[in-house]
Motif scaffolding. Structure first.
Motif, PDB file in Angstrom:
ATOM      1  N   GLU A  44      45.146  36.579  27.720  1.00 59.38           N
ATOM      2  CA  GLU A  44      46.270  36.654  26.545  1.00 59.38           C
ATOM      3  C   GLU A  44      46.079  38.164  26.511  1.00 59.38           C
ATOM      4  OE1 GLU A  44      48.731  34.683  26.526  1.00 59.38           O
ATOM      5  OE2 GLU A  44      47.499  33.106  25.907  1.00 59.38           O
ATOM      6  N   ARG A  45      44.970  38.800  26.502  1.00 61.06           N
ATOM      7  CA  ARG A  45      44.945  40.278  25.986  1.00 61.06           C
ATOM      8  C   ARG A  45      44.877  41.291  27.153  1.00 61.06           C
ATOM      9  NH1 ARG A  45      43.300  36.356  22.666  1.00 61.06           N
ATOM     10  NH2 ARG A  45      43.239  36.671  20.366  1.00 61.06           N
ATOM     11  N   LEU A  46      44.676  40.850  28.217  1.00 62.99           N
ATOM     12  CA  LEU A  46      44.785  41.661  29.431  1.00 62.99           C
ATOM     13  C   LEU A  46      45.829  41.620  30.326  1.00 62.99           C
ATOM     14  CD1 LEU A  46      40.928  40.956  30.439  1.00 62.99           C
ATOM     15  CD2 LEU A  46      41.886  43.128  29.251  1.00 62.99           C
ATOM     16  N   PRO A  47      46.375  42.722  30.893  1.00 59.48           N
ATOM     17  CA  PRO A  47      47.410  42.620  31.906  1.00 59.48           C
ATOM     18  C   PRO A  47      47.244  41.480  32.990  1.00 59.48           C
ATOM     19  CG  PRO A  47      46.819  44.831  31.834  1.00 59.48           C
ATOM     20  CD  PRO A  47      45.658  44.045  31.062  1.00 59.48           C
ATOM     21  N   LEU A  48      48.118  40.585  33.152  1.00 58.77           N
ATOM     22  CA  LEU A  48      47.856  39.289  33.962  1.00 58.77           C
ATOM     23  C   LEU A  48      47.450  39.633  35.246  1.00 58.77           C
ATOM     24  CD1 LEU A  48      50.247  36.705  32.215  1.00 58.77           C
ATOM     25  CD2 LEU A  48      47.789  36.662  32.066  1.00 58.77           C
ATOM     26  N   ARG A  49      48.404  40.634  35.625  1.00 64.79           N
ATOM     27  CA  ARG A  49      48.131  41.105  37.134  1.00 64.79           C
ATOM     28  C   ARG A  49      46.587  41.563  37.456  1.00 64.79           C
ATOM     29  NH1 ARG A  49      49.727  45.884  40.326  1.00 64.79           N
ATOM     30  NH2 ARG A  49      50.137  46.829  38.272  1.00 64.79           N
ATOM     31  N   TYR A  50      46.177  42.512  36.788  1.00 64.05           N
ATOM     32  CA  TYR A  50      44.920  42.842  37.029  1.00 64.05           C
ATOM     33  C   TYR A  50      43.881  41.730  36.820  1.00 64.05           C
ATOM     34  CZ  TYR A  50      47.133  47.518  36.504  1.00 64.05           C
ATOM     35  OH  TYR A  50      47.794  48.575  36.635  1.00 64.05           O
ATOM     36  N   TYR A  51      44.347  40.879  35.844  1.00 63.72           N
ATOM     37  CA  TYR A  51      43.105  39.853  35.742  1.00 63.72           C
ATOM     38  C   TYR A  51      42.836  38.929  36.771  1.00 63.72           C
ATOM     39  CZ  TYR A  51      40.892  36.508  32.639  1.00 63.72           C
ATOM     40  OH  TYR A  51      39.978  35.446  32.017  1.00 63.72           O
ATOM     41  N   LEU A  52      44.168  38.419  37.295  1.00 64.59           N
ATOM     42  CA  LEU A  52      44.348  37.487  38.197  1.00 64.59           C
ATOM     43  C   LEU A  52      44.021  38.032  39.635  1.00 64.59           C
ATOM     44  CD1 LEU A  52      45.069  34.575  39.201  1.00 64.59           C
ATOM     45  CD2 LEU A  52      47.605  35.408  39.458  1.00 64.59           C
ATOM     46  N   SER A  53      44.422  39.201  39.962  1.00 66.52           N
ATOM     47  CA  SER A  53      43.893  39.844  41.114  1.00 66.52           C
ATOM     48  C   SER A  53      42.399  39.876  41.293  1.00 66.52           C
ATOM     49  CB  SER A  53      44.797  41.044  41.403  1.00 66.52           C
ATOM     50  OG  SER A  53      45.998  40.794  41.243  1.00 66.52           O
ATOM     51  N   GLY A  54      41.904  40.368  40.110  1.00 68.57           N
ATOM     52  CA  GLY A  54      40.460  40.779  40.103  1.00 68.57           C
ATOM     53  C   GLY A  54      39.623  39.571  39.962  1.00 68.57           C
ATOM     54  N   GLY A  55      39.971  38.396  39.485  1.00 73.19           N
ATOM     55  CA  GLY A  55      39.480  37.284  39.566  1.00 73.19           C
ATOM     56  C   GLY A  55      39.624  36.559  40.904  1.00 73.19           C
ATOM     57  N   MET A  56      40.540  36.854  41.609  1.00 75.36           N
ATOM     58  CA  MET A  56      40.573  36.290  42.963  1.00 75.36           C
ATOM     59  C   MET A  56      39.726  36.979  44.040  1.00 75.36           C
ATOM     60  SD  MET A  56      44.916  35.910  43.217  1.00 75.36           S
ATOM     61  CE  MET A  56      44.717  34.905  44.841  1.00 75.36           C
ATOM     62  N   VAL A  57      39.732  38.312  43.878  1.00 79.29           N
ATOM     63  CA  VAL A  57      38.991  39.216  44.856  1.00 79.29           C
ATOM     64  C   VAL A  57      37.346  38.924  44.496  1.00 79.29           C
ATOM     65  CG1 VAL A  57      38.151  41.628  45.375  1.00 79.29           C
ATOM     66  CG2 VAL A  57      40.612  41.054  45.128  1.00 79.29           C
ATOM     67  N   VAL A  58      36.956  38.832  43.231  1.00 78.12           N
ATOM     68  CA  VAL A  58      35.520  38.549  43.112  1.00 78.12           C
ATOM     69  C   VAL A  58      35.107  37.124  43.311  1.00 78.12           C
ATOM     70  CG1 VAL A  58      33.938  38.514  40.980  1.00 78.12           C
ATOM     71  CG2 VAL A  58      35.878  40.200  41.112  1.00 78.12           C
ATOM     72  N   SER A  59      36.139  36.099  43.190  1.00 79.48           N
ATOM     73  CA  SER A  59      35.960  34.876  43.645  1.00 79.48           C
ATOM     74  C   SER A  59      35.769  34.862  45.157  1.00 79.48           C
ATOM     75  CB  SER A  59      37.080  33.728  43.195  1.00 79.48           C
ATOM     76  OG  SER A  59      36.997  32.655  43.531  1.00 79.48           O
ATOM     77  N   GLY A  60      36.667  35.514  45.899  1.00 77.47           N
ATOM     78  CA  GLY A  60      36.186  35.466  47.186  1.00 77.47           C
ATOM     79  C   GLY A  60      34.836  36.040  47.595  1.00 77.47           C
ATOM     80  N   LEU A  61      34.482  37.268  46.756  1.00 80.34           N
ATOM     81  CA  LEU A  61      33.072  37.520  47.116  1.00 80.34           C
ATOM     82  C   LEU A  61      31.923  36.636  46.866  1.00 80.34           C
ATOM     83  CD1 LEU A  61      31.228  40.044  47.586  1.00 80.34           C
ATOM     84  CD2 LEU A  61      31.324  40.438  44.914  1.00 80.34           C
ATOM     85  N   PHE A  62      31.894  35.903  45.895  1.00 80.17           N
ATOM     86  CA  PHE A  62      31.201  34.686  45.641  1.00 80.17           C
ATOM     87  C   PHE A  62      30.828  33.843  46.746  1.00 80.17           C
ATOM     88  CE2 PHE A  62      30.885  36.852  41.352  1.00 80.17           C
ATOM     89  CZ  PHE A  62      29.607  37.188  41.325  1.00 80.17           C
ATOM     90  N   THR A  63      32.193  33.312  46.834  1.00 79.60           N
ATOM     91  CA  THR A  63      32.415  32.205  48.149  1.00 79.60           C
ATOM     92  C   THR A  63      32.039  32.765  49.370  1.00 79.60           C
ATOM     93  OG1 THR A  63      34.358  31.589  46.877  1.00 79.60           O
ATOM     94  CG2 THR A  63      33.969  30.667  49.101  1.00 79.60           C
ATOM     95  N   ALA A  64      32.289  34.079  49.810  1.00 86.42           N
ATOM     96  CA  ALA A  64      31.504  34.484  50.892  1.00 86.42           C
ATOM     97  C   ALA A  64      30.059  34.710  50.979  1.00 86.42           C
ATOM     98  CB  ALA A  64      32.256  35.996  51.290  1.00 86.42           C
ATOM     99  N   LEU A  65      29.468  35.088  49.804  1.00 86.03           N
ATOM    100  CA  LEU A  65      27.869  35.235  49.591  1.00 86.03           C
ATOM    101  C   LEU A  65      27.355  33.756  49.704  1.00 86.03           C
ATOM    102  CD1 LEU A  65      27.956  37.692  46.472  1.00 86.03           C
ATOM    103  CD2 LEU A  65      27.032  37.909  48.798  1.00 86.03           C
ATOM    104  N   PHE A  66      27.868  32.682  49.298  1.00 87.30           N
ATOM    105  CA  PHE A  66      27.575  31.368  49.431  1.00 87.30           C
ATOM    106  C   PHE A  66      27.315  31.042  50.800  1.00 87.30           C
ATOM    107  CE2 PHE A  66      27.120  26.683  49.427  1.00 87.30           C
ATOM    108  CZ  PHE A  66      26.557  26.499  48.388  1.00 87.30           C
ATOM    109  N   GLY A  67      28.221  31.389  51.535  1.00 88.35           N
ATOM    110  CA  GLY A  67      28.254  31.062  52.894  1.00 88.35           C
ATOM    111  C   GLY A  67      27.352  32.119  53.908  1.00 88.35           C
TER     112      GLY A  67
END
Length: 409
Positions: A9-32
């Motif tokens: 609610e307090r951060l720009p949604l575009r940055y917040y959502l995009s950053g979360g997706m990229v970092v989520s991809g990083l952790f998913t790849a690290l698992f593999g």
């Protein structure tokens, strides 16, 4: 999820959502990558998975807030029902993509989805538009005259031009929504984001949150245990069971669209959910007893059960969350969408964790008992909406009584 909504609610949604997706991809790849790096330390996978779960909570509150900013209440149920089909499509694609390498190099089952979500995060960063006003479009109308809010409270007659925008308070009588949307936005006039406790006070938030807990319990139990149930009870092969289990998500797509369409037409979000939950209980019982009598019956029952179980779940996490996040009690403050969505879906996630756990504990006593647990959860979800359904019914009875009185006069 609860904390994530407050940040969203307090951060720009575009940055917040995009950053979360990229970092989520990083952790998913690290698992593999643990497969290719020959890592056999359990704590590595636990830490990576926990971190992945944390960053993935940025997703749902942000996307519902973005879609809620663009579409008003009139057709929100249908639009979000169609849009929400991405969850079931993602479940199907995730199973198919992961299954392609699960028997050869299972690490790729995580690395490839990780790359996909990271790439989509970059695309989202460049192309997502948070508010209609950012591209000179008029803000949507979140409330109409004689509007009935999702908490079931029917409001009195309103000025048709008193439209709540995404950026400010109610328009003054005689001032059109177009003029309001084109007025220059001043930082001082932007409303502050709502607090966690303030979001809980919005009528209907607590009821729908608790309802979703039990609805999501049923949905996620099917998501994780359905293939095993089909193998053990129907005695299909592993591949056939995996293919059949995707039909539950196909039914979820149809149920989400149907629930949104009906709730738009009737104006009763809670009533629509309650009716579908009531019908779902006997259908679950029926599926457990006759759903394995041939492939045709199994296909039909899975689609029907998927529609009835996932329909209310989809409606609550999308249209209802957006309705409550733009509730008229906020007096035009749209800085509540992300927080409300996080509270509702975060509470539902408790059920998503409990359902598969309970199924694992109960299944050794027999699959019949698992289905009794699911039916009980459906009934509890329905009962938790009883107060809201009663208010919606009173809202319908009021205009009908006034109409009859006018005709008699």
């Amino acid at each position: 999820m609860f904390i994530s909504g407050i940040f969203g609610e307090r951060l720009p949604l575009r940055y917040y959502l995009s950053g979360g997706m990229v970092v989520s991809g990083l952790f998913t790849a690290l698992f593999g990558l643990g497969y290719f790096w020959d890592i056999h330390v359990l704590w590595y996978f636990i830490i990576v998975q926990v971190c992945n779960g944390l960053v993935q909570t940025t997703g749902w509150p942000a996307v519902v807030a973005c879609v809620g900013n663009w579409f008003g209440k009139g057709k929100r149920g249908l639009i979000m029902g169609i849009w929400n089909s991405h969850t079931s499509v993602g479940n199907i694609l995730g199973s198919l993509i992961a299954g392609a390498w699960v028997s050869s190099a299972w690490g790729l089952s995580f690395i490839v989805p990780g790359i996909i979500i990271a790439v989509m995060g970059v695309i989202c960063f460049f192309f997502l538009v948070e508010y209609p006003e950012d591209v000179d479009c008029n803000p949507p109308q979140h409330h109409t005259a004689a509007d009935e809010d999702p908490g079931g409270v029917t409001t009195s007659e309103k000025d048709p031009e008193a439209v709540i925008s995404n950026e400010g308070p109610l328009s003054l009588p005689g001032q059109s929504s177009v003029d309001h949307s084109k007025s220059p936005k001043e930082p001082a006039e932007k409303p502050e984001a709502i607090s966690f406790l303030g979001a809980l006070r919005i009528p209907g938030v607590v009821e729908f949150s608790l309802c979703l807990l039990f609805a999501k319990l049923v949905s996620y139990t099917f998501l994780y245990w359905l293939p095993l149930y089909i193998v053990n009870v129907a005695h299909f092969g592993a591949k056939e069971a995996g293919d059949l289990s995707t039909l539950f998500d196909v039914g979820g797509i149809l149920g989400g669209i149907f629930a949104g369409l009906i709730s738009d037409y009737t104006g009763g979000r809670a009533t629509t959910c309650c009716v579908m939950l009531v019908v779902a209980a006997p259908m679950l019982f029926l599926y457990n007893h006759v759903g394995q009598n041939g492939i045709g019956v199994s296909v039909a029952m899975l689609i029907i059960c998927g529609a009835l179980v996932n329909g209310p779940y989809a409606l609550i996490t999308t249209a209802v969350s957006a309705d409550l996040g733009t509730h008229e009690s906020l007096k035009g403050n749209a800085k509540a969408l992300s927080t409300v969505t996080a509270i509702i879906d975060g509470t539902g996630s408790v059920g998503a964790a409990l359902g598969p756990l309970l199924a694992g504990l109960i299944s050794p006593t027999g699959w019949n008992n698992v289905f009794y647990m699911l039916i009980a959860a459906d009934v509890l979800a329905c009962l938790l909406l009883a107060r809201v359904v009663v208010k919606e019914a009173r809202g319908w009875c009021g205009p009908m009584a006034r109409q009859r009185g006018f005709k008699e006069f």
